[in-house]
Design an enzyme around this catalytic site. Structure first.
Site, mmCIF file in Angstrom:
data_model
loop_
_atom_site.group_PDB
_atom_site.id
_atom_site.type_symbol
_atom_site.label_atom_id
_atom_site.label_comp_id
_atom_site.label_asym_id
_atom_site.label_seq_id
_atom_site.Cartn_x
_atom_site.Cartn_y
_atom_site.Cartn_z
ATOM 1 N N ARG A 88 0.866 -1.192 0.000
ATOM 2 C CA ARG A 88 0.000 0.000 0.000
ATOM 3 C C ARG A 88 0.905 1.247 0.000
ATOM 4 O O ARG A 88 1.822 1.345 0.834
ATOM 5 C CB ARG A 88 -0.926 -0.002 1.233
ATOM 6 C CG ARG A 88 -1.882 -1.213 1.243
ATOM 7 C CD ARG A 88 -3.042 -1.018 2.190
ATOM 8 N NE ARG A 88 -3.954 -0.008 1.707
ATOM 9 C CZ ARG A 88 -4.926 0.531 2.451
ATOM 10 N NH1 ARG A 88 -5.078 0.171 3.705
ATOM 11 N NH2 ARG A 88 -5.741 1.426 1.936
ATOM 12 N N ASP A 238 -2.828 9.430 7.268
ATOM 13 C CA ASP A 238 -1.983 8.384 6.686
ATOM 14 C C ASP A 238 -0.589 8.900 6.355
ATOM 15 O O ASP A 238 0.372 8.134 6.319
ATOM 16 C CB ASP A 238 -2.649 7.805 5.436
ATOM 17 C CG ASP A 238 -3.877 7.016 5.832
ATOM 18 O OD1 ASP A 238 -4.952 7.634 6.018
ATOM 19 O OD2 ASP A 238 -3.770 5.796 6.015
HETATM 20 O O1 MRU Z 1 -7.589 2.525 3.707
HETATM 21 P P1 MRU Z 1 -7.454 2.498 5.195
HETATM 22 O O2 MRU Z 1 -8.642 1.942 5.897
HETATM 23 O O3 MRU Z 1 -6.168 1.860 5.623
HETATM 24 O O4 MRU Z 1 -7.379 4.038 5.551
HETATM 25 C C1 MRU Z 1 -7.294 4.423 6.888
HETATM 26 C C2 MRU Z 1 -7.477 5.873 7.079
HETATM 27 O O5 MRU Z 1 -7.515 6.665 6.168
HETATM 28 C C3 MRU Z 1 -7.481 6.304 8.466
HETATM 29 O O6 MRU Z 1 -8.310 7.386 8.636
HETATM 30 C C4 MRU Z 1 -6.013 6.630 8.751
HETATM 31 O O7 MRU Z 1 -5.221 5.470 8.643
HETATM 32 C C5 MRU Z 1 -5.768 7.211 10.005
HETATM 33 S S1 MRU Z 1 -5.877 6.077 11.307
HETATM 34 C C6 MRU Z 1 -4.328 5.607 11.682
#
Ligand code: MRU
Length: 360
Positions: A88, A238
């Site tokens: 990712r 992120d």
């Molecule tokens: O695609 P995801 O579910 O991994 O995305 C997560 C998010 O965007 C959260 O809001 C983000 O990781 C912040 S929480 C640590």
């Protein structure tokens, strides 16, 4: 404690977040390739959780290696890290987590440490990162709690909770800390199309903690803000660029503009490992494009005409100018963020008095 992930003698166990909230089942990854699959398929997701998962994946790969000499192991470690890093692209915590174990490995290998000792050390470090993640969330939760209203409703987008971390959470950690201090907080959880992290995950974990939670469709918050029914917004992150621009789940940017329009504070809560001082601004943050099927289908049922064009960016970038404060375990950052982040990166922490003087 919600068991998002756990190091076990047999491998790494993950709560399968694709099945929540209907089923609480676990997936055991016994080698690093399985850890990579778990990350790519979002069985584990959320920036902090995938950071520690990446670290545990590298440690597991080194532990399971049958290499008898350091040159062979060196080559394997490069392949293990590359494989995990390719899962990712947006959350910088993944690369940070992999890098933590890689750096330790490189230092031990360079010092001619025997392979069995290297294995012990990398596993110990990966498990320590799990504990550090929880500690960081609790600390930033405590710093951020006083920014939330004594009584009111807080909107959050996506899931930045225990499920996105090793426990407690970032944005939801701040809410948890505020509630623990006696704040009367109701939460509006945006459903967070297309993957429904808000509807499925945020609602699930807040209900477990008996924090009053209402799920909103993603297009409802403007209406509720206009009615004066939202007092603050808090989200996770992120990746936070060196100027404070913040990548978070798709839809966050729109919420930040709505918050500004309605005079509502918009907070970002994230551990320091989410800040990427090597990325100057948000336009440089890579945005993950996910499978169109997440948009076209819901629970296996087709929702859109066959063949229609689909966009599915998983994240967007909120410009720093819409952010009231960034809450980290090192303290609270305020604009101008470039300067505040630079100073914090150099070790300067805002004085406690400054934190306490911050008001909404
Ligand atoms: O695609 P995801 O579910 O991994 O995305 C997560 C998010 O965007 C959260 O809001 C983000 O990781 C912040 S929480 C640590």
């Amino acid at each position: 404690m919600i068991p998002t992930l756990e190091w076990l003698p047999e491998g790494v166990s993950f709560l399968d977040q694709t099945k929540l909230p209907l089923e609480e089942t676990y997936v055991l990854a016994t080698d690093y390739k399985q850890v990579a699959t778990v990350i790519r398929d979002m069985i584990v997701r959320g920036a902090m959780a995938i950071g520690v998962s990446g670290a545990m994946g590298v440690a597991l790969g080194i532990l399971r290696s049958t290499a008898n000499d350091i040159e062979t192991l060196n080559a394997e470690v490069v392949a293990i890290c590359d494989h995990l890093a390719a899962t990712r692209p947006t959350a910088v915590n993944l690369f940070w987590g992999i890098g933590q174990i890689r750096d330790l490995y490189d230092a031990l290998a360079a010092a001619n440490t025997p392979i069995p000792e290297i294995k012990d050390a990398v596993v110990t470090r990966a498990r320590q990162m799990y504990d550090e993640d929880i500690a960081a969330c609790r600390q930033l939760g405590d710093f951020g709690a006083e920014l939330l209203p004594r009584k009111g409703t807080v909107l959050t987008h996506c899931n930045a909770g225990a499920l996105a971390a090793c426990g407690y959470g970032s944005a939801l950690g701040v809410i948890r800390s505020a509630v623990a201090r006696g704040h009367q907080i109701d939460v509006f959880a945006d459903e967070t199309r297309p993957y429904l992290q808000g509807a499925r995950l945020t609602a699930w974990e807040l209900m477990k903690d008996n924090i009053p939670t209402t799920v909103l469709c993603d297009n409802m918050s403007a209406h509720l803000m206009k009615q004066g029914r939202i007092q603050a917004v808090i989200v996770g992150a992120d990746r936070i660029a060196a100027n404070g621009d913040t990548a978070n789940k798709i839809g966050t940017y729109g919420v930040s503009i709505l918050a500004r329009e309605h005079g509502i504070p918009f907070y970002v809560a994230a551990p320091w490992s989410t800040i990427d001082i090597h990325t100057a601004h948000g336009d440089l943050i890579p945005i993950e494009q996910r499978n169109p099927r997440e948009v076209t289908h819901s629970n296996g049922i087709q929702m859109t005409p066959s063949g229609v064009a689909i966009e599915n960016p998983a994240f967007d970038v909120t410009p720093a100018r819409y952010i009231s404060a960034i809450i980290t375990e090192r303290g609270i950052l305020r604009a101008p963020f470039t300067e505040a982040i630079r100073r914090m990166a150099e070790g300067a922490r805002p004085a406690r008095e400054i934190l306490e003087a911050q008001t909404i």
